[in-house]
Design an enzyme around this catalytic site. Structure first.
Site, mmCIF file in Angstrom:
data_model
loop_
_atom_site.group_PDB
_atom_site.id
_atom_site.type_symbol
_atom_site.label_atom_id
_atom_site.label_comp_id
_atom_site.label_asym_id
_atom_site.label_seq_id
_atom_site.Cartn_x
_atom_site.Cartn_y
_atom_site.Cartn_z
ATOM 1 N N GLU A 80 -15.157 21.777 -20.065
ATOM 2 C CA GLU A 80 -15.860 21.816 -19.192
ATOM 3 C C GLU A 80 -16.085 23.536 -18.593
ATOM 4 O O GLU A 80 -16.977 24.051 -18.028
ATOM 5 C CB GLU A 80 -16.016 21.207 -18.052
ATOM 6 C CG GLU A 80 -17.042 21.138 -17.159
ATOM 7 C CD GLU A 80 -16.877 21.968 -15.840
ATOM 8 O OE1 GLU A 80 -17.685 22.151 -15.090
ATOM 9 O OE2 GLU A 80 -15.609 22.391 -15.647
ATOM 10 N N ASP A 88 -17.589 15.603 -10.537
ATOM 11 C CA ASP A 88 -16.702 16.589 -10.619
ATOM 12 C C ASP A 88 -16.638 16.778 -8.945
ATOM 13 O O ASP A 88 -16.193 15.903 -8.472
ATOM 14 C CB ASP A 88 -17.747 17.828 -10.991
ATOM 15 C CG ASP A 88 -16.563 19.115 -11.713
ATOM 16 O OD1 ASP A 88 -15.718 19.292 -10.891
ATOM 17 O OD2 ASP A 88 -16.919 19.283 -12.589
#
Length: 343
Positions: A218, A239
């Site tokens: 990511e 997140d």
């Protein structure tokens, strides 16, 4: 132990495992062992993503994702004096890692500790210690080894391309503040591990089939660009909620992101997330992040025909020495539980 305490424990465990982007075998082994204990089926993809099948409905599946790769560095070159020049993995200013302890991992499984300094670290010797530009030419790793030359370092087995992990310095205060590097996104990963336990314990009754996905790339932009199961119609990245000026987010709340630098998130998903936050009676904010992109965005850019969303606990000083509060972890977990129960 409450589920919130469980989540905090998992987050702390995850923060202690070095996992710069691409160097995630250790943390994935930890996650696989945790998933096995819970009894869920899983797939470990060729791209080193872990996909966990939590069951329930037969179609219209939802995938919740968190990334376990972190910021870090690689050895760029070895200097004639035995110090290491580094290259960054992920986006952060060099000032964020100055004076940080680190570990260099070699290809033959050796590990050497060191410290990251600017090249003029002593105020008693240099008049520009405070003003020298922090960049890849002026920041270096000083190894905790008696080395005086490039050859000395090479004899240790250190080469360009070896990974450098930063010390997380994880602390949970008596007042509920969790401080550590890499809460982005090990906070999200710990929350999803705990959510899997909530579902195993039949504490909630999800309306749809659920997957959890832990990704390894990511921080460099392509974590969830592959591997999503065919029956998934919606992805939500769990997140961090970035905290700063011109934002409502704080370290006590869960943030629902309406838009970031990748563009707006799906209107229906954002609305449903807000509804779930309201129904679960948690502190939440709705935010727009100017310099942010998530694994959910990566999935959409890769061409997946999915709706997408982004939430996370509010985290201060993102991509530095980060901090949040137990309240934000709890709010994120409760929002997710309620979301999965909605039609």
């Amino acid at each position: 132990m409450s589920y919130v305490q469980e989540a905090i424990g998992k987050i702390i465990d995850l923060c202690e495992i070095p996992s710069p982007t691409g160097f995630t075998n250790r943390i994935m082994n930890y996650l696989i062992n945790e998933v096995r204990k819970l009894g869920f089926r899983y797939e470990y993809t060729n791209k080193k993503s872990l996909i966990v099948d939590l069951g329930h409905g037969d179609s219209n599946a939802i995938l919740l994702m968190a990334h376990v790769d972190t910021l870090g560095a690689m050895v760029r070159s070895i200097k004639p004096n035995g110090r290491l020049k580094l290259t960054r993995i992920g986006g952060y200013p060099f000032s964020h890692i100055e004076n940080e302890n680190c570990i260099v991992f070699t290809r033959d499984n050796k590990a050497y500790t060191g410290t990251i300094y600017n090249i003029h670290p002593s105020v008693h010797v240099y008049n520009d210690t405070g003003t020298i530009e922090r960049n890849e030419n002026n920041v270096e790793v000083v190894l905790d080894q008696k080395v005086y030359s490039k050859e000395d370092v090479e004899n240790l087995g250190i080469r360009p391309g070896d990974y450098i992990a930063f010390e997380p310095r994880t602390v949970l205060t008596r007042t509920g503040f969790l401080k550590s590097r890499f809460l982005d996104d090990k906070a999200g990963a710990g929350i999803l591990l705990t959510l899997a336990k909530v579902i195993r314990d039949f504490t909630i009754e999800p309306k749809r089939k659920i997957y959890i996905m832990f990704t390894s790339y990511e921080e460099v932009g392509h974590g969830a660009s592959s591997g999503i199961p065919d029956d998934v119609t919606e992805v939500i990245a769990v997140d961090m909620g970035a905290v700063g000026d011109d934002l409502d987010s704080d370290v006590y709340s869960v943030s629902v992101c309406a838009k970031d630098s990748s563009g707006p998130y799906d209107y229906d998903v954002v609305g449903k997330l807000i509804r779930a936050a309201e129904l679960s009676k948690v502190n939440f904010t709705v935010d727009i992040y100017p310099y942010y992109s998530s694994d959910a965005s990566a999935a959409v850019r890769a061409g997946y025909n999915v709706k997408h969303g982004l939430i996370g606990p509010g985290i201060y000083a993102s991509h530095g020495y980060e901090r949040t509060h137990v309240d934000a972890i709890e709010a994120t977990l409760k929002l997710l539980q309620k979301y999965l129960e909605l039609e």
